[in-house]
Motif scaffolding. Structure first.
Motif, PDB file in Angstrom:
ATOM      1  N   GLY A 130       1.003  -1.638  -0.131  1.00 54.46           N
ATOM      2  CA  GLY A 130      -0.149   0.001  -0.011  1.00 54.46           C
ATOM      3  C   GLY A 130       1.297   0.966  -0.250  1.00 54.46           C
ATOM      4  O   GLY A 130       0.243   2.267  -0.941  1.00 54.46           O
ATOM      5  N   SER A 131       2.016   1.271   0.419  1.00 58.48           N
ATOM      6  CA  SER A 131       2.634   2.429   0.900  1.00 58.48           C
ATOM      7  C   SER A 131       3.551   2.416  -1.062  1.00 58.48           C
ATOM      8  O   SER A 131       3.867   4.194  -1.077  1.00 58.48           O
ATOM      9  CB  SER A 131       3.752   2.281   2.036  1.00 58.48           C
ATOM     10  N   LEU A 141       1.061   4.011  -3.127  1.00 54.84           N
ATOM     11  CA  LEU A 141       0.426   5.444  -2.549  1.00 54.84           C
ATOM     12  C   LEU A 141       1.055   6.414  -3.084  1.00 54.84           C
ATOM     13  O   LEU A 141       1.425   7.337  -3.669  1.00 54.84           O
ATOM     14  CB  LEU A 141       0.174   5.748  -1.324  1.00 54.84           C
ATOM     15  N   LEU A 200       1.816   6.123  -7.161  1.00 54.63           N
ATOM     16  CA  LEU A 200       0.558   7.529  -7.529  1.00 54.63           C
ATOM     17  C   LEU A 200       0.777   9.262  -7.029  1.00 54.63           C
ATOM     18  O   LEU A 200       0.671   9.631  -7.742  1.00 54.63           O
ATOM     19  CB  LEU A 200      -0.624   6.946  -6.461  1.00 54.63           C
ATOM     20  N   SER A 201       1.353   9.087  -5.874  1.00 51.11           N
ATOM     21  CA  SER A 201       1.709  10.718  -5.902  1.00 51.11           C
ATOM     22  C   SER A 201       2.755  10.765  -6.685  1.00 51.11           C
ATOM     23  O   SER A 201       2.372  11.828  -7.080  1.00 51.11           O
ATOM     24  CB  SER A 201       2.301  10.107  -4.352  1.00 51.11           C
ATOM     25  N   MET A 219       1.344  13.304  -0.203  1.00 49.29           N
ATOM     26  CA  MET A 219       1.088  12.053  -0.368  1.00 49.29           C
ATOM     27  C   MET A 219       1.038  10.786   0.929  1.00 49.29           C
ATOM     28  O   MET A 219       1.202  10.698   1.894  1.00 49.29           O
ATOM     29  CB  MET A 219       0.282  11.291  -1.504  1.00 49.29           C
ATOM     30  N   GLN A 230       0.757  12.022   4.446  1.00 50.73           N
ATOM     31  CA  GLN A 230       0.057  11.520   4.363  1.00 50.73           C
ATOM     32  C   GLN A 230      -0.236   9.948   5.317  1.00 50.73           C
ATOM     33  O   GLN A 230      -0.813   9.582   6.071  1.00 50.73           O
ATOM     34  CB  GLN A 230      -1.807  11.698   4.075  1.00 50.73           C
ATOM     35  N   VAL A 231       0.766   8.827   4.440  1.00 52.18           N
ATOM     36  CA  VAL A 231       1.054   8.033   4.486  1.00 52.18           C
ATOM     37  C   VAL A 231       1.296   7.953   6.405  1.00 52.18           C
ATOM     38  O   VAL A 231       1.337   6.924   7.072  1.00 52.18           O
ATOM     39  CB  VAL A 231       2.546   7.090   3.703  1.00 52.18           C
ATOM     40  N   SER A 284       6.042   0.688   6.557  1.00 52.79           N
ATOM     41  CA  SER A 284       5.443   1.933   5.159  1.00 52.79           C
ATOM     42  C   SER A 284       6.728   2.412   5.073  1.00 52.79           C
ATOM     43  O   SER A 284       6.274   3.099   3.761  1.00 52.79           O
ATOM     44  CB  SER A 284       5.078   2.761   6.034  1.00 52.79           C
ATOM     45  N   MET A 297       7.216   3.371   0.870  1.00 54.13           N
ATOM     46  CA  MET A 297       6.861   4.252   0.481  1.00 54.13           C
ATOM     47  C   MET A 297       9.030   4.613  -0.522  1.00 54.13           C
ATOM     48  O   MET A 297       8.663   5.266  -1.643  1.00 54.13           O
ATOM     49  CB  MET A 297       7.549   5.685   1.422  1.00 54.13           C
TER      50      MET A 297
END
Length: 160
Positions: free
Chosen positions: A41-42, A45, A48-49, A69, A72-73, A105, A109
């Protein structure tokens, strides 16, 4: 480009899963699936960011900030981690689980940003910390627990 994005999220998920396997082996609450999903998920995101809004670039008055983003994660994982921490029988439990999810996370990222080597080294350091501390605890502190003078925490007497 889609292949690169897929690689980012696969690496993020696998590195998160590696941490989760260690936690699963230790029978901790958050194991393989949880860490795998946090890493995935991280990473997703982050991809996506960084790339999900490319169609809007060049439009007057629209700016893109990939760090928004990601921020926010980080705060979301702090919130989830806080839910893992409990105070029970005068002891705090779940701190390592919370920290592990938070760093997973961050690793996700990092992989999502395409920094595979950095994400892999961070994962190795997490595993070294978790396994190394367990090894040290059993090799050094286990001997104290076996002795007649086992450590007992000081408690306040009723007379003081």
């Amino acid at each position: 480009m889609t292949g690169t994005y897929i690689l980012c999220i696969v690496v993020a998920a696998l590195l998160g899963g590696a941490i989760g396997l260690e936690r699963e082996y230790r029978s901790k609450e958050a194991g393989f699936r949880t860490h795998f999903l946090v890493g995935l998920g991280s990473g997703l995101l982050m991809v996506l960011s960084m790339h999900g809004f490319d169609d809007f670039m060049g439009i007057q008055g629209i700016q893109r900030d990939p760090s928004r983003m990601a921020a926010q994660v980080i705060s979301g994982m702090g919130f989830i981690g806080a839910g893992c921490i409990i105070f029970q029988k005068n002891a705090v439990k779940g701190l390592t689980t919370a920290a592990g999810l938070w760093v997973t996370s961050a690793i996700g990222m990092t992989a999502g940003a395409g920094m595979y080597l950095l994400a892999t080294v961070a994962t190795a350091l997490v595993l070294l910390c978790l396994e190394g501390s367990d090894f040290i605890h059993h090799k050094i502190f286990h001997k104290k627990e076996d002795s007649d003078e086992a450590y007992e925490p000081k408690t306040k007497s009723k007379e003081s």
